[in-house]
Design an enzyme around this catalytic site. Structure first.
Site, PDB file in Angstrom:
ATOM      1  N   TRP A  90      17.193  36.951  17.421  1.00  0.00           N
ATOM      2  CA  TRP A  90      17.759  36.122  18.484  1.00  0.00           C
ATOM      3  C   TRP A  90      17.580  34.669  18.091  1.00  0.00           C
ATOM      4  O   TRP A  90      16.833  34.338  17.172  1.00  0.00           O
ATOM      5  CB  TRP A  90      17.095  36.408  19.837  1.00  0.00           C
ATOM      6  CG  TRP A  90      15.604  36.360  19.814  1.00  0.00           C
ATOM      7  CD1 TRP A  90      14.802  35.247  19.773  1.00  0.00           C
ATOM      8  CD2 TRP A  90      14.715  37.484  19.821  1.00  0.00           C
ATOM      9  NE1 TRP A  90      13.482  35.622  19.744  1.00  0.00           N
ATOM     10  CE2 TRP A  90      13.402  36.986  19.783  1.00  0.00           C
ATOM     11  CE3 TRP A  90      14.915  38.875  19.869  1.00  0.00           C
ATOM     12  CZ2 TRP A  90      12.277  37.816  19.787  1.00  0.00           C
ATOM     13  CZ3 TRP A  90      13.796  39.693  19.865  1.00  0.00           C
ATOM     14  CH2 TRP A  90      12.498  39.169  19.825  1.00  0.00           C
ATOM     15  N   ARG A 105       8.778  36.341  12.859  1.00  0.00           N
ATOM     16  CA  ARG A 105       8.412  37.603  12.215  1.00  0.00           C
ATOM     17  C   ARG A 105       7.461  38.493  13.003  1.00  0.00           C
ATOM     18  O   ARG A 105       7.176  39.603  12.583  1.00  0.00           O
ATOM     19  CB  ARG A 105       7.823  37.316  10.830  1.00  0.00           C
ATOM     20  CG  ARG A 105       8.871  36.896   9.831  1.00  0.00           C
ATOM     21  CD  ARG A 105       8.251  36.598   8.474  1.00  0.00           C
ATOM     22  NE  ARG A 105       7.864  35.196   8.323  1.00  0.00           N
ATOM     23  CZ  ARG A 105       7.131  34.726   7.341  1.00  0.00           C
ATOM     24  NH1 ARG A 105       6.665  35.548   6.424  1.00  0.00           N
ATOM     25  NH2 ARG A 105       6.845  33.427   7.275  1.00  0.00           N
ATOM     26  N   GLU A 110      17.723  25.727  16.824  1.00  0.00           N
ATOM     27  CA  GLU A 110      18.700  25.975  15.752  1.00  0.00           C
ATOM     28  C   GLU A 110      20.073  25.461  16.169  1.00  0.00           C
ATOM     29  O   GLU A 110      20.832  24.937  15.362  1.00  0.00           O
ATOM     30  CB  GLU A 110      18.810  27.483  15.459  1.00  0.00           C
ATOM     31  CG  GLU A 110      17.528  28.113  14.990  1.00  0.00           C
ATOM     32  CD  GLU A 110      17.738  29.580  14.650  1.00  0.00           C
ATOM     33  OE1 GLU A 110      17.430  30.430  15.510  1.00  0.00           O
ATOM     34  OE2 GLU A 110      18.221  29.868  13.540  1.00  0.00           O
ATOM     35  N   CYS A 169      11.139  32.379   7.993  1.00  0.00           N
ATOM     36  CA  CYS A 169      11.390  32.859   9.358  1.00  0.00           C
ATOM     37  C   CYS A 169      10.152  32.719  10.232  1.00  0.00           C
ATOM     38  O   CYS A 169       9.084  33.253   9.910  1.00  0.00           O
ATOM     39  CB  CYS A 169      11.841  34.322   9.321  1.00  0.00           C
ATOM     40  SG  CYS A 169      12.099  35.013  10.972  1.00  0.00           S
TER      41      CYS A 169
END
Ligand code: ARG
Length: 359
Positions: free
Chosen positions: A235, A65, A240, A62
Site C-alpha cells: 500500500w 517490510r 510517496e 522498502c
C-alpha cells in the site's frame, strides 16, 4: 543455465527457515539433478511463496517490510501469453485493491528458462499516469511516464490531454517482441480524488491518485531462477504521492500552485513557502485516502513499524540491510525515528531479491 550454487543455497535456506518442509538433503539432490538434466529446475509452490516473501524482506529500500510474511503469492508460472498475463494483472489489481483494504500481492508469471526467456511487462507499474510535453514546452500528466507514453503511442494507443490518464498495460511475450497493449478495464483501477480537510478550493485542483502501487519492471530472482514478470504491490505511504509524485519539480510540480492558493509569499525561499505547501499537500493526500476507505500509511507510523521489523528480525538472528536515503521519508525526516540511526549495510548479492531489470 541456472546457477547450481544459488539453487543449493536457496533450498538450504528454505529448509533452515521452514524446518517442517521435509528433507533438505533429498531436495538439494533432486534440484541439482534437475538442473543437470534440463538446465534449470521448478520451485515447489512452498518454495515460490517463501522466495517471494524473502525477496521482499531483503528489499533494502522498502520501509514497509514488517508485513513480509503476509504477502499473497499468486502462482501463475503456467501463464506466458500476453493475453493471459494482462487478464491476470487486472485480476491482481482487483485482489490487491480489495475494496480499499489493500493487500500486498505478487503475481509470478513464467520464468526465464535456458533458451526460452519468459515474458516481460513493459510498464514500470501496472497503473501509471501518462505524460507528455506540449509543443509549447508545458508538461501534461506525469513526466515520469514520458517514455512509456511514447511507447504506447507507437503501438497505436491514443493519449488525451488529461492530467491523470491511465496508461495501457504493455506486455512482451518474449524480450524484444512487439508488445501487445491493453486498456485497463473498468473496475480494475481504484482512484482517490484529493481534497483538503480545511481548504475547499483544494478539490478544484482536480488532483487524484491511484490506490495500488504495483511495481512491474523488476525481476524476482529465487535460487538462481529469474522471474522477469512478477508484478508486486504494497500500500502507499502518503509521502510517496504528497512529497514526491505531486511535488517534485520533475513530476507534477504542484508546490507553486498550492502555495499560491494558500496565499503564501513566494518572493523569497526564506518564507518557506515550499515547505508549508508541501505539508498541506501531504495532509490532503492522507485525508482523502482515509475518507475514501483506502489503506495508506503515514510516515510517522510506518517509521515506527520499520523499527519494530528490525527488532523482530534481530530476534531471529537476521540483519535488516537498509538504505538510509530511501528509508528516511522525504518530509519531516528528523521527526521520525528512522532518521536518527544507521542500518545494516546493503548487500547486493543477497538472495532471493527483486532486481532492476537488465533491458
Ligand atoms: N514510490 C512509488 C510511487 O509513488 C511506489 C513504490 C512502491 N511503494 C509502495 N508503497 N509499495 O508510485
Amino acid at each position: 543455465m541456472t546457477d547450481r550454487r544459488e539453487a543449493e543455497s536457496f533450498v538450504r535456506q528454505f529448509h533452515h527457515e521452514q524446518p517442517d518442509a521435509g528433507d533438505a538433503e533429498r531436495r538439494v539432490r533432486e534440484v541439482l539433478a534437475e538442473i543437470d538434466r534440463s538446465g534449470t529446475y521448478e520451485h515447489t509452490p512452498a518454495e515460490l511463496s517463501f522466495g517471494a516473501r524473502v525477496a521482499w524482506r531483503n528489499a533494502a529500500r522498502c520501509i514497509g517490510r514488517l508485513y513480509w510474511r503476509s504477502l499473497v503469492v499468486r502462482d501463475l508460472r503456467h501463464v506466458a501469453s500476453a493475453d493471459g498475463i494482462a487478464a491476470d494483472c487486472f485480476e491482481h489489481l482487483r485482489i490487491a485493491g480489495n475494496g480499499g483494504r489493500i493487500r500486498p500481492v505478487i503475481s509470478v508469471f513464467a520464468p526465464d528458462r535456458p533458451g526460452r526467456p519468459g515474458p516481460r511487462i513493459v510498464n514500470d507499474q501496472l497503473v501509471r499516469y501518462a505524460g507528455h510535453r506540449t509543443a509549447g514546452g508545458r508538461w501534461i500528466g506525469d513526466p515520469r511516464a514520458a517514455a512509456s507514453t511514447a511507447r504506447a503511442r507507437d503501438l497505436g494507443w491514443k493519449r488525451s490531454e488529461e492530467a491523470f490518464q491511465v496508461l495501457p498495460l504493455m506486455v512482451e511475450e518474449r524480450p524484444g517482441a512487439r508488445p501487445e497493449w491493453y486498456e485497463l478495464p473498468d473496475g480494475s483501477v481504484r482512484e482517490v480524488p484529493l481534497r483538503h480537510p480545511d481548504h475547499g478550493w483544494f478539490a478544484e485542483l482536480g488532483l487524484r491518485w491511484y490506490a495500488v502501487p504495483a511495481i512491474s519492471d523488476m525481476t524476482l530472482e529465487i535460487g538462481g531462477v529469474r522471474y522477469p514478470a512478477a508484478p508486486f504491490n504494497g500500500w502507499y505511504m502518503g509521502t510517496e504521492i504528497g512529497a514526491r509524485n505531486l511535488a517534485d519539480a520533475e513530476r507534477y510540480d504542484l508546490l507553486p500552485v498550492v502555495a499560491d492558493r494558500l496565499g503564501l509569499d513566494r518572493s523569497s525561499e526564506r518564507t518557506l513557502w515550499r515547505d508549508r505547501a508541501l505539508v498541506e499537500l501531504n495532509v490532503a493526500v492522507l485525508h482523502s485516502f482515509q475518507e475514501a476507505g483506502v489503506t495508506m500509511a503515514d510516515h510517522h507510523t510506518e517509521s515506527e513499524r520499520f523499527l519494530r521489523h528490525i527488532a523482530q528480525e534481530s530476534r531471529h538472528g537476521r540483519p535488516t540491510p537498509a538504505d538510509w536515503s530511501w528509508i528516511v521519508p522525504p518530509v519531516s525526516g528528523s521527526t521520525t525515528p528512522v532518521f536518527h540511526r544507521y542500518y545494516d549495510p546493503v548487500d547486493t548479492s543477497l538472495r532471493p531479491a527483486f532486481l532492476a531489470r537488465e533491458h
